[in-house]
Design a protein around this motif. Structure first.
Motif, PDB file in Angstrom:
ATOM      1  N   MET A  51       0.826  -1.209   0.000  1.00 18.68           N
ATOM      2  CA  MET A  51       0.000   0.000   0.000  1.00 18.68           C
ATOM      3  C   MET A  51       0.859   1.257   0.000  1.00 18.68           C
ATOM      4  O   MET A  51       0.555   2.248  -0.668  1.00 18.68           O
ATOM      5  CB  MET A  51      -0.932  -0.006   1.212  1.00 18.68           C
ATOM      6  N   TYR A  52       1.964   1.212   0.745  1.00 24.02           N
ATOM      7  CA  TYR A  52       2.878   2.353   0.816  1.00 24.02           C
ATOM      8  C   TYR A  52       3.484   2.624  -0.566  1.00 24.02           C
ATOM      9  O   TYR A  52       3.565   3.771  -1.003  1.00 24.02           O
ATOM     10  CB  TYR A  52       3.982   2.058   1.832  1.00 24.02           C
ATOM     11  N   GLY A  55       0.619   3.917  -3.008  1.00 23.15           N
ATOM     12  CA  GLY A  55       0.450   5.337  -2.730  1.00 23.15           C
ATOM     13  C   GLY A  55      -0.874   5.967  -3.117  1.00 23.15           C
ATOM     14  O   GLY A  55      -0.953   7.198  -3.251  1.00 23.15           O
ATOM     15  N   LYS A  56      -1.919   5.163  -3.255  1.00 22.34           N
ATOM     16  CA  LYS A  56      -3.216   5.735  -3.632  1.00 22.34           C
ATOM     17  C   LYS A  56      -4.288   5.565  -2.562  1.00 22.34           C
ATOM     18  O   LYS A  56      -5.315   6.249  -2.599  1.00 22.34           O
ATOM     19  CB  LYS A  56      -3.697   5.126  -4.951  1.00 22.34           C
ATOM     20  N   TYR A  57      -4.072   4.658  -1.643  1.00 25.05           N
ATOM     21  CA  TYR A  57      -5.021   4.453  -0.546  1.00 25.05           C
ATOM     22  C   TYR A  57      -4.344   4.751   0.784  1.00 25.05           C
ATOM     23  O   TYR A  57      -3.122   4.643   0.932  1.00 25.05           O
ATOM     24  CB  TYR A  57      -5.511   3.002  -0.503  1.00 25.05           C
ATOM     25  N   TYR A 266      -8.614  -5.539  -2.373  1.00 23.72           N
ATOM     26  CA  TYR A 266      -8.291  -4.384  -3.230  1.00 23.72           C
ATOM     27  C   TYR A 266      -7.244  -4.825  -4.246  1.00 23.72           C
ATOM     28  O   TYR A 266      -6.051  -4.624  -4.067  1.00 23.72           O
ATOM     29  CB  TYR A 266      -7.797  -3.218  -2.384  1.00 23.72           C
ATOM     30  N   SER A 267      -7.725  -5.422  -5.335  1.00 22.81           N
ATOM     31  CA  SER A 267      -6.829  -6.035  -6.317  1.00 22.81           C
ATOM     32  C   SER A 267      -5.980  -5.019  -7.064  1.00 22.81           C
ATOM     33  O   SER A 267      -4.943  -5.365  -7.643  1.00 22.81           O
ATOM     34  CB  SER A 267      -7.644  -6.859  -7.327  1.00 22.81           C
ATOM     35  N   ASP A 268      -6.392  -3.751  -7.065  1.00 21.73           N
ATOM     36  CA  ASP A 268      -5.602  -2.729  -7.751  1.00 21.73           C
ATOM     37  C   ASP A 268      -4.433  -2.242  -6.908  1.00 21.73           C
ATOM     38  O   ASP A 268      -3.581  -1.496  -7.386  1.00 21.73           O
ATOM     39  CB  ASP A 268      -6.484  -1.540  -8.128  1.00 21.73           C
TER      40      ASP A 268
END
Length: 292
Positions: A51-52, A55-57, A266-268
């Protein structure tokens, strides 16, 4: 061990707080429960790294519960394997003089996690419709122009405040913040036992205050306010989860599972790919390093 399913804890319809479980049996020993938590929190740590990089969530994990519900130790144990650069924890106590010069949500906006990070609210913006609702006189300290005395803190006042909180969560959710709201549901008997342990253990005495007993006398009022707050604000973009909190290891595992099982969908969310030129020269870069 009994499987943990998100649907068993997610609140997506009106509830009566007396119907919610404060203890659940996973048919596993404490040691096995802790071992399972170790596995999940490693996976959570890996997911946070992704996730880091993505960088979108961001993730906002909110923890509310009565005194002694186990918030501090749960946060410590669930997030133990996170890289410190990717997580921030804030505990909201009585507003400071500066915070009271702003609207009540201001201090919460300031501490929202940046994209790519986990933010933890240990006590949350819901203090503003829980503690202040049990003690409406606290609202006078906010110096709101339309509130002159406690009689102005009426049903219309709370209706507006709940609407503001829903809009706050809707706004940050639309901006990429994934919101989890965990109600650590503790029984009154278990709270009594934990308060006694604080008095019995010298190294825990510092956690006890005579005010704890005064607040305990208001148990029913708090339960009513929790029930109303949960029913009003458990939405699709910011759901509440009932976490049976009488057994701490079980509560920690349930929270970790809910976080991981939700976020892995969250596959993206994935690490960015190298640009074509850099990727095509990986062997060259490796060779240079090896031949230094």
């Amino acid at each position: 061990m009994k499987d943990i399913h998100i649907k068993d804890f997610k609140i997506d319809s009106k509830i009566a707080i007396t119907d919610l479980e404060t203890k659940v049996n996973l048919h596993a020993s404490e040691k096995k429960t802790e071992k399972e938590l170790e596995k999940i929190r490693v996976k959570l740590g890996d997911l946070q790294n992704t996730m880091y990089a993505h960088g979108k969530y961001s993730v906002l994990a909110c923890f509310q519960g009565m005194d002694t519900a186990g918030k501090d130790s749960l946060i410590r144990e669930v997030f133990k394997d996170f890289n410190v650069r990717g997580i921030e924890c804030h505990s909201f106590k009585s507003p400071t003089e500066l915070e009271l010069k702003h609207d009540y949500l201001w201090r919460h906006y300031l501490r929202l996690p940046a994209r790519g990070k986990f933010g933890i609210f240990n006590r949350t913006h819901y203090e503003n419709v829980l503690v202040t609702r049990v003690h409406p006189e606290y609202i006078l300290g906010e110096n709101i122009p339309t509130v002159h005395d406690v009689s102005d803190v009426n049903d219309a006042f709370w209706d507006q405040r709940f609407e503001e909180i829903i809009n706050f969560e809707k706004h940050i959710s639309a901006s990429g913040t994934i919101i989890f709201k965990f109600f650590l549901n503790l029984s009154k008997d278990e709270q009594r036992d934990r308060l006694i342990r604080r008095l019995d253990k010298k190294n825990k005495n510092w956690k006890f205050s005579p005010d704890d007993l005064k607040e305990r006398e208001l148990w029913d009022e708090y339960q009513t306010c929790y029930e109303d707050a949960i029913n009003r604000t458990s939405t699709s973009n910011a759901p509440w989860y009932n976490i049976p909190a009488d057994d701490k290891p079980t509560a920690r595992l349930i929270v970790a599972k809910i976080l991981y099982n939700t976020l892995k969908e969250y596959s993206d969310m994935k690490e960015p790919e190298l640009d074509a030129e850099t990727y095509s020269n990986i062997k060259l870069y490796k060779s240079k390093l090896e031949n230094e």
